[in-house]
Write a protein that holds these residues in place. Structure first.
Motif, PDB file in Angstrom:
ATOM      1  N   LEU A 158      23.276 111.692   6.326  1.00  0.00           N
ATOM      2  CA  LEU A 158      22.201 111.901   7.289  1.00  0.00           C
ATOM      3  C   LEU A 158      21.116 110.857   7.077  1.00  0.00           C
ATOM      4  CD1 LEU A 158      20.770 113.655   9.480  1.00  0.00           C
ATOM      5  CD2 LEU A 158      19.805 114.980   7.577  1.00  0.00           C
ATOM      6  N   LEU A 159      20.771 110.130   8.141  1.00  0.00           N
ATOM      7  CA  LEU A 159      19.682 109.164   8.076  1.00  0.00           C
ATOM      8  C   LEU A 159      18.379 109.731   8.629  1.00  0.00           C
ATOM      9  CD1 LEU A 159      21.352 105.778   9.106  1.00  0.00           C
ATOM     10  CD2 LEU A 159      21.038 106.750   6.818  1.00  0.00           C
ATOM     11  N   GLY A 160      18.488 110.667   9.570  1.00  0.00           N
ATOM     12  CA  GLY A 160      17.267 111.231  10.122  1.00  0.00           C
ATOM     13  C   GLY A 160      17.533 112.214  11.233  1.00  0.00           C
ATOM     14  N   GLU A 161      16.599 113.158  11.402  1.00  0.00           N
ATOM     15  CA  GLU A 161      16.647 114.124  12.508  1.00  0.00           C
ATOM     16  C   GLU A 161      15.234 114.238  13.032  1.00  0.00           C
ATOM     17  OE1 GLU A 161      15.861 117.514  14.586  1.00  0.00           O
ATOM     18  OE2 GLU A 161      15.669 117.920  12.440  1.00  0.00           O
ATOM     19  N   SER A 162      15.040 114.004  14.343  1.00  0.00           N
ATOM     20  CA  SER A 162      13.696 113.862  14.875  1.00  0.00           C
ATOM     21  C   SER A 162      13.638 114.344  16.314  1.00  0.00           C
ATOM     22  CB  SER A 162      13.273 112.381  14.810  1.00  0.00           C
ATOM     23  OG  SER A 162      12.052 112.167  15.455  1.00  0.00           O
ATOM     24  N   GLY A 163      12.422 114.641  16.756  1.00  0.00           N
ATOM     25  CA  GLY A 163      12.181 114.913  18.156  1.00  0.00           C
ATOM     26  C   GLY A 163      11.823 113.665  18.934  1.00  0.00           C
ATOM     27  N   VAL A 164      11.831 112.534  18.263  1.00  0.00           N
ATOM     28  CA  VAL A 164      11.514 111.246  18.899  1.00  0.00           C
ATOM     29  C   VAL A 164      12.810 110.471  19.122  1.00  0.00           C
ATOM     30  CG1 VAL A 164      10.237 109.090  18.677  1.00  0.00           C
ATOM     31  CG2 VAL A 164       9.266 111.219  17.782  1.00  0.00           C
ATOM     32  N   ALA A 165      13.006 110.011  20.338  1.00  0.00           N
ATOM     33  CA  ALA A 165      14.245 109.310  20.689  1.00  0.00           C
ATOM     34  C   ALA A 165      14.322 107.947  20.017  1.00  0.00           C
ATOM     35  CB  ALA A 165      14.343 109.157  22.198  1.00  0.00           C
ATOM     36  N   TRP A 166      15.529 107.402  19.965  1.00  0.00           N
ATOM     37  CA  TRP A 166      15.755 106.063  19.434  1.00  0.00           C
ATOM     38  C   TRP A 166      15.067 105.027  20.322  1.00  0.00           C
ATOM     39  CZ3 TRP A 166      20.028 109.438  20.372  1.00  0.00           C
ATOM     40  CH2 TRP A 166      20.487 110.095  19.233  1.00  0.00           C
ATOM     41  N   ASP A 167      14.759 103.878  19.745  1.00  0.00           N
ATOM     42  CA  ASP A 167      14.020 102.847  20.474  1.00  0.00           C
ATOM     43  C   ASP A 167      14.768 102.366  21.721  1.00  0.00           C
ATOM     44  OD1 ASP A 167      11.990 102.979  18.618  1.00  0.00           O
ATOM     45  OD2 ASP A 167      12.644 101.213  17.486  1.00  0.00           O
ATOM     46  N   ASP A 168      16.084 102.359  21.670  1.00  0.00           N
ATOM     47  CA  ASP A 168      16.868 101.850  22.795  1.00  0.00           C
ATOM     48  C   ASP A 168      17.403 102.963  23.683  1.00  0.00           C
ATOM     49  OD1 ASP A 168      18.631 102.913  20.971  1.00  0.00           O
ATOM     50  OD2 ASP A 168      20.042 101.221  21.015  1.00  0.00           O
ATOM     51  N   TRP A 169      16.789 104.119  23.609  1.00  0.00           N
ATOM     52  CA  TRP A 169      17.250 105.299  24.348  1.00  0.00           C
ATOM     53  C   TRP A 169      16.882 105.212  25.828  1.00  0.00           C
ATOM     54  CZ3 TRP A 169      20.491 109.105  24.190  1.00  0.00           C
ATOM     55  CH2 TRP A 169      20.290 110.267  24.938  1.00  0.00           C
ATOM     56  N   ILE A 170      17.754 105.741  26.679  1.00  0.00           N
ATOM     57  CA  ILE A 170      17.444 105.926  28.092  1.00  0.00           C
ATOM     58  C   ILE A 170      17.684 107.395  28.407  1.00  0.00           C
ATOM     59  CG2 ILE A 170      19.797 105.212  28.734  1.00  0.00           C
ATOM     60  CD1 ILE A 170      18.670 104.273  31.423  1.00  0.00           C
ATOM     61  N   PRO A 171      16.727 108.084  29.016  1.00  0.00           N
ATOM     62  CA  PRO A 171      16.918 109.507  29.317  1.00  0.00           C
ATOM     63  C   PRO A 171      18.111 109.716  30.249  1.00  0.00           C
ATOM     64  CG  PRO A 171      14.610 108.901  29.543  1.00  0.00           C
ATOM     65  CD  PRO A 171      15.374 107.621  29.391  1.00  0.00           C
ATOM     66  N   THR A 172      18.892 110.747  29.967  1.00  0.00           N
ATOM     67  CA  THR A 172      20.027 111.093  30.803  1.00  0.00           C
ATOM     68  C   THR A 172      19.672 112.283  31.691  1.00  0.00           C
ATOM     69  OG1 THR A 172      20.987 112.720  29.289  1.00  0.00           O
ATOM     70  CG2 THR A 172      21.538 110.396  28.902  1.00  0.00           C
ATOM     71  N   ARG A 173      20.517 112.562  32.664  1.00  0.00           N
ATOM     72  CA  ARG A 173      20.277 113.697  33.552  1.00  0.00           C
ATOM     73  C   ARG A 173      20.259 115.009  32.771  1.00  0.00           C
ATOM     74  NH1 ARG A 173      24.214 114.029  38.045  1.00  0.00           N
ATOM     75  NH2 ARG A 173      23.722 111.824  38.165  1.00  0.00           N
ATOM     76  N   TYR A 174      21.063 115.071  31.705  1.00  0.00           N
ATOM     77  CA  TYR A 174      21.105 116.293  30.908  1.00  0.00           C
ATOM     78  C   TYR A 174      19.804 116.480  30.133  1.00  0.00           C
ATOM     79  CZ  TYR A 174      26.009 116.095  32.134  1.00  0.00           C
ATOM     80  OH  TYR A 174      27.188 116.037  32.841  1.00  0.00           O
ATOM     81  N   GLU A 175      19.254 115.395  29.628  1.00  0.00           N
ATOM     82  CA  GLU A 175      17.983 115.499  28.932  1.00  0.00           C
ATOM     83  C   GLU A 175      16.867 115.883  29.896  1.00  0.00           C
ATOM     84  OE1 GLU A 175      16.457 112.950  25.536  1.00  0.00           O
ATOM     85  OE2 GLU A 175      15.417 112.064  27.245  1.00  0.00           O
ATOM     86  N   GLN A 176      16.856 115.300  31.067  1.00  0.00           N
ATOM     87  CA  GLN A 176      15.825 115.618  32.045  1.00  0.00           C
ATOM     88  C   GLN A 176      15.901 117.084  32.453  1.00  0.00           C
ATOM     89  OE1 GLN A 176      16.842 112.617  34.889  1.00  0.00           O
ATOM     90  NE2 GLN A 176      15.606 111.030  33.898  1.00  0.00           N
TER      91      GLN A 176
END
Length: 232
Positions: free
Chosen positions: A196-214
């Motif tokens: 495990l490297l990390g678990e966060s409520g902040v998305a990765w820097d290269d993230w794009i929101p998906t329809r499921y996240e929205q």
């Protein structure tokens, strides 16, 4: 529909393979583009010997990434467009999602993608050992009922072959809005060969929101972003 050979393993499949009727344009995408975007012989009826895919020929020796269950394909196309130096394979059994992806591929003009319109377990069979440099599992089916938790991707049936095909040091990203899915992910993934490297409520820097996240945000659920590293 073609039949699997007698030596093919019996694998339960849960979930939909097709939803509402496809539009004419989507039917055209499937007819005109899907075969061209194949990663090679994956299905048992065309590769009963389970010969490994030639990823060097497929992507010209570029690093290979994998997205498991790409939904409508927003993230997959985004990653392909912003990382032209890698080749990305997407696996998705839901044919409506596949058709949506093909439309996005045409619109974006990306050429470093391959698409398997089926069960990722069949793809795992024919991916070479230690061939995947990064993998994504984004908003997978949550299977919320306790008796269905064994259907989730984060179980040994899926994680062990995933670990086999990932390179030492490769990154595995998981995004979900279901707290119990986070719990099971944190319990099941490390024993399969990941740190495990990390678990966060902040998305990765290269993230794009998906329809499921929205949809999750509209309904008041909190996204979680979990990052693992394949152990050496």
């Amino acid at each position: 529909m073609s039949q699997k050979p007698a030596n093919a393993p019996w694998r339960n499949f849960y979930g939909r393979r097709k939803g509402h009727a496809l539009r004419d344009s989507q039917e055209a995408y499937l007819a005109e583009d899907l075969a061209r975007l194949s990663p090679g012989a994956v299905d048992w009826d065309v590769n009963p010997e389970r010969n490994a895919l030639d990823l060097k020929a497929l992507f010209g020796g570029r690093p290979v990434w994998l997205e498991v269950g790409f939904g409508g394909g927003e993230h997959l196309v985004h990653q392909a467009a912003t990382n032209p130096d890698v080749g990305i394979i997407g696996a998705e059994p839901y044919i409506n999602g596949v058709a949506m992806l093909l439309g996005k591929i045409r619109a974006a003009g990306v050429t470093n993608l391959a698409v398997h319109p089926g069960d990722v377990r069949d793809l795992f069979d024919v991916l070479p050992d230690a061939s995947v440099a990064r993998a994504f599992l984004l908003y997978p089916d949550p299977w919320p009922k306790a008796r269905h938790h064994r259907r989730r991707f984060v179980t040994p049936e899926h994680l062990q072959p995933l670990a086999r095909v990932m390179q030492p040091g490769a990154i595995f990203r998981v995004a979900t809005d279901i707290p119990d899915y986070v719990r099971q992910t944190l319990e099941e993934v490390p024993p399969a060969g990941f740190d495990l490297l990390g678990e966060s409520g902040v998305a990765w820097d290269d993230w794009i929101p998906t329809r499921y996240e929205q949809k999750a945000l509209r309904e008041g659920r909190v996204p979680h972003y979990v990052t693992f590293r394949r152990r050496d």
